[in-house]
Design a protein around this motif. Structure first.
Motif, PDB file in Angstrom:
ATOM      1  N   MET A 150       0.850  -1.194   0.000  1.00 51.90           N
ATOM      2  CA  MET A 150       0.000   0.000   0.000  1.00 51.90           C
ATOM      3  C   MET A 150       0.886   1.244   0.000  1.00 51.90           C
ATOM      4  N   PRO A 151       1.558   1.557  -1.124  1.00 51.59           N
ATOM      5  CA  PRO A 151       2.432   2.729  -1.160  1.00 51.59           C
ATOM      6  C   PRO A 151       1.640   4.018  -1.066  1.00 51.59           C
ATOM      7  N   GLN A 152       2.296   5.049  -0.547  1.00 49.08           N
ATOM      8  CA  GLN A 152       1.681   6.371  -0.498  1.00 49.08           C
ATOM      9  C   GLN A 152       2.266   7.192  -1.624  1.00 49.08           C
ATOM     10  N   LEU A 153       1.418   7.734  -2.496  1.00 47.42           N
ATOM     11  CA  LEU A 153       1.888   8.365  -3.719  1.00 47.42           C
ATOM     12  C   LEU A 153       1.381   9.792  -3.828  1.00 47.42           C
ATOM     13  N   TYR A 154       2.281  10.691  -4.265  1.00 46.26           N
ATOM     14  CA  TYR A 154       1.917  12.071  -4.551  1.00 46.26           C
ATOM     15  C   TYR A 154       1.840  12.246  -6.060  1.00 46.26           C
ATOM     16  N   ARG A 155       0.830  12.923  -6.499  1.00 44.99           N
ATOM     17  CA  ARG A 155       0.693  13.233  -7.917  1.00 44.99           C
ATOM     18  C   ARG A 155       0.276  14.690  -8.049  1.00 44.99           C
ATOM     19  N   ASP A 156       0.902  15.388  -8.984  1.00 46.63           N
ATOM     20  CA  ASP A 156       0.622  16.811  -9.158  1.00 46.63           C
ATOM     21  C   ASP A 156      -0.714  17.042  -9.856  1.00 46.63           C
ATOM     22  N   LEU A 157      -1.386  18.112  -9.437  1.00 49.34           N
ATOM     23  CA  LEU A 157      -2.598  18.616 -10.100  1.00 49.34           C
ATOM     24  C   LEU A 157      -3.684  17.560 -10.249  1.00 49.34           C
ATOM     25  N   VAL A 158      -3.842  16.715  -9.237  1.00 48.57           N
ATOM     26  CA  VAL A 158      -4.939  15.747  -9.226  1.00 48.57           C
ATOM     27  C   VAL A 158      -6.090  16.344  -8.432  1.00 48.57           C
ATOM     28  N   GLU A 159      -7.256  16.489  -9.059  1.00 48.96           N
ATOM     29  CA  GLU A 159      -8.417  17.048  -8.370  1.00 48.96           C
ATOM     30  C   GLU A 159      -9.689  16.566  -9.063  1.00 48.96           C
ATOM     31  N   VAL A 160     -10.599  16.026  -8.255  1.00 47.43           N
ATOM     32  CA  VAL A 160     -11.851  15.485  -8.787  1.00 47.43           C
ATOM     33  C   VAL A 160     -13.015  15.982  -7.941  1.00 47.43           C
ATOM     34  N   TYR A 161     -14.228  15.750  -8.450  1.00 47.71           N
ATOM     35  CA  TYR A 161     -15.440  16.141  -7.735  1.00 47.71           C
ATOM     36  C   TYR A 161     -16.007  14.958  -6.949  1.00 47.71           C
ATOM     37  N   THR A 162     -16.802  15.293  -5.917  1.00 46.26           N
ATOM     38  CA  THR A 162     -17.618  14.295  -5.223  1.00 46.26           C
ATOM     39  C   THR A 162     -18.890  14.975  -4.734  1.00 46.26           C
ATOM     40  N   THR A 163     -19.957  14.198  -4.654  1.00 50.64           N
ATOM     41  CA  THR A 163     -21.214  14.706  -4.080  1.00 50.64           C
ATOM     42  C   THR A 163     -21.615  13.902  -2.853  1.00 50.64           C
ATOM     43  N   THR A 164     -20.706  13.050  -2.363  1.00 53.79           N
ATOM     44  CA  THR A 164     -20.997  12.223  -1.193  1.00 53.79           C
ATOM     45  C   THR A 164     -21.194  13.104   0.039  1.00 53.79           C
ATOM     46  N   THR A 165     -22.147  12.745   0.882  1.00 55.11           N
ATOM     47  CA  THR A 165     -22.390  13.461   2.133  1.00 55.11           C
ATOM     48  C   THR A 165     -21.934  12.607   3.315  1.00 55.11           C
ATOM     49  N   GLY A 166     -21.852  13.256   4.499  1.00 57.83           N
ATOM     50  CA  GLY A 166     -21.549  12.527   5.723  1.00 57.83           C
ATOM     51  C   GLY A 166     -20.069  12.440   6.029  1.00 57.83           C
ATOM     52  N   THR A 167     -19.711  11.457   6.882  1.00 60.40           N
ATOM     53  CA  THR A 167     -18.335  11.304   7.365  1.00 60.40           C
ATOM     54  C   THR A 167     -17.662  10.050   6.839  1.00 60.40           C
ATOM     55  N   GLY A 168     -18.313   9.348   5.929  1.00 58.94           N
ATOM     56  CA  GLY A 168     -17.784   8.070   5.485  1.00 58.94           C
ATOM     57  C   GLY A 168     -16.956   8.152   4.218  1.00 58.94           C
ATOM     58  N   THR A 169     -16.871   7.023   3.537  1.00 56.33           N
ATOM     59  CA  THR A 169     -16.100   6.906   2.301  1.00 56.33           C
ATOM     60  C   THR A 169     -16.714   7.771   1.201  1.00 56.33           C
ATOM     61  N   LEU A 170     -15.850   8.445   0.431  1.00 52.94           N
ATOM     62  CA  LEU A 170     -16.308   9.302  -0.659  1.00 52.94           C
ATOM     63  C   LEU A 170     -16.321   8.529  -1.969  1.00 52.94           C
ATOM     64  N   VAL A 171     -17.393   8.655  -2.713  1.00 56.99           N
ATOM     65  CA  VAL A 171     -17.431   8.168  -4.091  1.00 56.99           C
ATOM     66  C   VAL A 171     -16.958   9.315  -4.972  1.00 56.99           C
ATOM     67  N   LEU A 172     -15.896   9.084  -5.733  1.00 57.35           N
ATOM     68  CA  LEU A 172     -15.281  10.144  -6.519  1.00 57.35           C
ATOM     69  C   LEU A 172     -15.863  10.182  -7.922  1.00 57.35           C
ATOM     70  N   GLY A 173     -16.005  11.419  -8.442  1.00 53.39           N
ATOM     71  CA  GLY A 173     -16.628  11.594  -9.746  1.00 53.39           C
ATOM     72  C   GLY A 173     -15.682  12.149 -10.783  1.00 53.39           C
ATOM     73  N   GLY A 174     -16.189  13.099 -11.570  1.00 50.47           N
ATOM     74  CA  GLY A 174     -15.434  13.637 -12.687  1.00 50.47           C
ATOM     75  C   GLY A 174     -14.260  14.496 -12.268  1.00 50.47           C
ATOM     76  N   THR A 175     -13.380  14.757 -13.234  1.00 50.50           N
ATOM     77  CA  THR A 175     -12.157  15.523 -12.990  1.00 50.50           C
ATOM     78  C   THR A 175     -12.435  17.015 -13.117  1.00 50.50           C
ATOM     79  N   VAL A 176     -11.883  17.804 -12.211  1.00 54.62           N
ATOM     80  CA  VAL A 176     -11.990  19.258 -12.272  1.00 54.62           C
ATOM     81  C   VAL A 176     -11.264  19.738 -13.531  1.00 54.62           C
ATOM     82  N   PRO A 177     -11.866  20.632 -14.326  1.00 59.50           N
ATOM     83  CA  PRO A 177     -11.209  21.116 -15.546  1.00 59.50           C
ATOM     84  C   PRO A 177      -9.807  21.654 -15.272  1.00 59.50           C
ATOM     85  N   GLY A 178      -8.863  21.270 -16.138  1.00 59.52           N
ATOM     86  CA  GLY A 178      -7.485  21.714 -15.991  1.00 59.52           C
ATOM     87  C   GLY A 178      -6.669  20.893 -15.020  1.00 59.52           C
ATOM     88  N   ARG A 179      -7.252  19.833 -14.457  1.00 63.30           N
ATOM     89  CA  ARG A 179      -6.554  18.981 -13.499  1.00 63.30           C
ATOM     90  C   ARG A 179      -6.421  17.565 -14.052  1.00 63.30           C
TER      91      ARG A 179
END
Length: 367
Positions: A1-30
């Protein structure tokens, strides 16, 4: 389980609450997670923020992609708008980005070999081969060790890994082993409470300060570069210097000579390997029945790496004496310790004398 950094990674989510996030589309330019090269099970340091910026969370999570949809398990929260706890995100769009948390930003620029990706245990952050950090600690460098709420930056740096906290060690091999001790520079060692040591110096007394290559071995001592200062002393080397000692002693006696150093376990150590020093002492004494005594003592000593001796007899000027001669004081040297000066007092009777005093030495170094 390596920990990885990647530049300019950004996505949207609409998940609510304190649990696991379901990730969606990519933010423009990212970058998307796929283009950045992430894989199922990778660790990612993240920032989650609502569009209005009112709710945010920074931590380290685990990416999951069992099929075609990415999700983020929020494993460790480092800081947040909810008192550094998980945020109960409301409805609406949030942005999830890969970031470098502030806990690691403070370590950027410290040289290290054998670098590996940082790991997170509890809320401590460690980066470097065999590095480790306790809760709230930061360790950066090969073999760096940081205890709870401590910072160790540099190869082999050690910041208190015991029960005490808030120590700082910066530099290869630096060690700060007591609460609030600070070791700054390669080879610095601060081994007592609130001690400060600079490169290649040792500060082993509480509230002591040791300049480069100095040794401050007593409480409230200050050692200038290359000098050695014991309890309550300031020691310097080179040219014309001064050193000072403040001590308090309680002598209990039925008469006879007493060395104030022996009573209080304090020593005044002259700096360097040799020189000539003008010693000035003030002593004050009192007891419950006989009265009070105060005197000023001056004397000159010459010392080398193998011997110390008074030059002539010391001068004792009695300022106040209501003891009828029951108390007295003088300056002495100890030939067994070639750089030790002490003040000897006659406590007289009855046996409840309290002595206090100060000593100052003006030193001309031997060439």
């Amino acid at each position: 389980m390596p920990q990885l950094y990647r530049d300019l990674v950004e996505v949207y989510t609409t998940t609510t609450g304190t649990g696991t996030l379901v990730l969606g589309g990519t933010v423009p330019g990212r970058q998307s997670l796929n283009l950045a090269g992430y894989a199922n099970g990778d660790l990612m340091p993240y920032r989650i923020v609502t569009e209005d910026g009112a709710n945010w969370e920074i931590g380290v999570g685990t990416l999951s992609k069992p099929a075609t949809t990415w999700s983020l398990v929020r494993s460790v929260v480092l800081s947040s708008s909810n008192l550094n706890n998980k945020v109960n995100f409301p409805a609406g769009t949030k942005r999830v980005a890969c970031v470098i948390p502030a806990q690691l930003m403070c370590a950027i620029g410290v040289p290290t070999s054998g670098f590996v990706q940082p790991s997170v245990a509890g809320t401590g952050v460690a980066a470097g081969s065999d590095a480790s950090a306790g809760t709230g600690g930061v360790a950066y460098g090969q073999g760096a060790k940081a205890g709870s709420l401590c910072v160790a930056l540099g190869n082999g740096a050690l910041a208190n890994t015991g029960s005490e906290s808030r120590a700082i060690a910066i530099g290869d091999g630096a060690q700060a082993t007591k609460q609030r001790a600070v070791a700054l520079g390669a080879g610095a060692v601060a081994s007592e409470w609130r001690a400060v040591a600079l490169p290649e110096a040792t500060a082993s007394g509480y509230y002591s300060v040791a300049c480069p290559a100095g040794n401050a071995s007593g409480g409230y001592s200050f050692a200038m570069p290359g000098a050695h200062a014991e309890k309550c002393a300031v020691a310097a080397q080179g040219g014309s210097n001064f050193a000072a000692l403040e001590w308090c002693g309680h002598v209990v006696s039925q008469g006879g000579d007493y060395n104030l150093q022996d009573v209080t376990d304090n020593r005044f150590q002259l700096p360097g390997s040799g020189g000539t020093a003008l010693i000035e002492v003030m002593v004050i004494a009192r007891n419950s029945t006989t009265g009070a005594y105060a005197a000023r003592i001056t004397g000159v000593v010459r010392y080398s790496s193998s011997a110390i001796a008074l030059v002539g007899a010391p001068t004792v000027t009695v300022i106040h004496d209501t003891t009828g001669g029951a108390a007295s004081a003088t300056l002495a040297v100890d030939s067994g310790l070639n750089d030790l000066v002490d003040v000897r007092v006659n406590a007289g009777t009855p046996a409840d004398w309290h002595w206090t005093g100060s000593l100052r030495a003006t030193v001309a170094q031997a060439l």
